[in-house]
Enzyme design. Structure first.
Site, mmCIF file in Angstrom:
data_model
loop_
_atom_site.group_PDB
_atom_site.id
_atom_site.type_symbol
_atom_site.label_atom_id
_atom_site.label_comp_id
_atom_site.label_asym_id
_atom_site.label_seq_id
_atom_site.Cartn_x
_atom_site.Cartn_y
_atom_site.Cartn_z
ATOM 1 N N LYS A 170 19.193 -53.007 -10.129
ATOM 2 C CA LYS A 170 19.923 -51.881 -9.513
ATOM 3 C C LYS A 170 19.084 -50.610 -9.544
ATOM 4 C CE LYS A 170 24.377 -53.907 -10.581
ATOM 5 N NZ LYS A 170 25.506 -54.029 -11.525
ATOM 6 N N GLN A 206 28.053 -51.229 -16.603
ATOM 7 C CA GLN A 206 27.711 -52.652 -16.465
ATOM 8 C C GLN A 206 28.671 -53.481 -17.322
ATOM 9 O OE1 GLN A 206 25.321 -53.902 -14.330
ATOM 10 N NE2 GLN A 206 26.128 -55.902 -14.905
ATOM 11 N N ASP A 259 31.638 -48.366 -8.152
ATOM 12 C CA ASP A 259 31.926 -49.789 -8.314
ATOM 13 C C ASP A 259 33.342 -50.131 -7.839
ATOM 14 O OD1 ASP A 259 30.153 -51.738 -9.020
ATOM 15 O OD2 ASP A 259 30.271 -51.401 -11.189
#
Ligand code: NAD
Length: 285
Positions: free
Chosen positions: A56, A100, A123
């Site tokens: 990422k 994460q 997200d």
């Protein structure tokens, strides 16, 4: 019988999308003298999570997005983590915050996700984003489901009026992709581990999304001839990555199919960049 399905090149589509994001970032940098910023929080040293975070941050760099990685110890206290998120919420150089997952067991994952400011929730995991998705209002959509819709659109797959069957009801893939397909006027069936006759359901699918995390769960006899099959599964079997779809036999039945790897996977990171760019653009208004 020879292969009939068109195989979607997710890597190429993701690369095109990333190049589009990079172009827009450069244009905005020229006009505002600012760039989008993404903060990625990694807790602990899980090697798969660390690899995802690396890919990422690398993708951010290539697109001209400033990325900041915060690596916190496995034992971090919930209050410390919440404090770090609050700092990032107030940081004008940061437009997107990604935590994460999975988090260590001692942390309350929902409370931590909720701490992310909705306008930085790239997200799409906060309740605010989920609510907007369910009501079909503009907002951040989780990256993998958003990437699936992007693939379908770029491959010019018609969705309205089609029967879409989604296998898997997780919060990060199955449920959101079902809502996205519903909002695009598909008739959606959402299957899961307690579905009584999975094959009977999948055989009715014009668009079949496999997101169960079960290697080769979807066999050729479960696929309607001519169906569009999207394989989200990532399963490591004998050191190889394989999907939820039994690829070669299904390729002889389906009209369009995504491979694993190289299908949905690369789209997830590309959509994260796109979401971060959108968060930045919104911050400029
Ligand atoms: P999950 O384990 O949270 O959910 C799996 C779902 O599949 C559950 O709802 C379960 O009910 C259903 N299921 C399991 N076995 C089934 C069966 N035999 N029949 C019908 N339904 C069944 O998984 P997830 O996080 O949604 O991920 C699903 C898969 O997608 C995994 O392989 C994961 O690695 C992969 N994934 C890929 C990406 C990507 O970027 N390509 C992103 C996220 C997840």
């Amino acid at each position: 019988m020879s292969q009939t399905a068109r195989i979607i090149d997710g890597k190429a589509i993701a690369a095109a999308l990333r190049a589009e994001v990079a172009l827009r970032v450069r244009a905005l940098q020229a006009s505002t003298d600012r760039v989008p910023g993404l903060a990625v929080i990694l807790v602990g040293e899980d090697s798969a999570s660390a690899a995802y975070v690396r890919s990422k941050t690398r993708a951010c760099q290539e697109a001209g997005i400033a990325s900041r990685q915060l690596t916190l110890p496995e034992t971090v206290a919930q209050s410390d983590l919440l404090h770090r998120i609050a700092e990032l919420n107030g940081d004008p150089a940061i437009h997107g915050i990604l935590i994460q997952l999975p988090l260590p067991m001692h942390l309350d994952e929902r409370a931590i996700l909720e701490a992310v400011a909705p306008e930085k929730d790239v997200d799409g995991f906060t309740f605010a984003s989920i609510g907007r998705l369910v009501e079909n209002r503009a907002g951040f959509v989780p990256c993998t489901p958003a990437g699936i819709l992007e693939l379908l659109d770029r491959e010019k797959v018609e969705i309205a009026g089609k029967h879409a069957v989604v296998v898997g009801r997780s919060e990060i893939v199955g449920k959101p992709v079902a809502f996205l397909l519903l909002h695009r006027h598909a008739t959606v069936t959402l299957c899961h581990s307690r579905t009584a006759d999975l094959a009977a359901e999948t055989r009715r699918a014009d668009i079949l999304v496999a997101a169960a995390g079960r290697p080769r769960l979807i066999t050729a006899d479960m696929v309607k001839p001519g169906a569009v099959v999207i394989d989200v599964g990532i399963n490591r079997v004998a050191g190889k990555l394989i999907g939820d779809v039994d690829f070669e036999p299904v390729a002889r039945v389906a009209s369009v199919l995504t491979p694993v790897p190289g299908g949905v996977g690369p789209m997830t990171v590309a959509m994260l960049l796109k979401n971060t760019l959108h968060a930045f653009e919104r911050s400029l208004h």
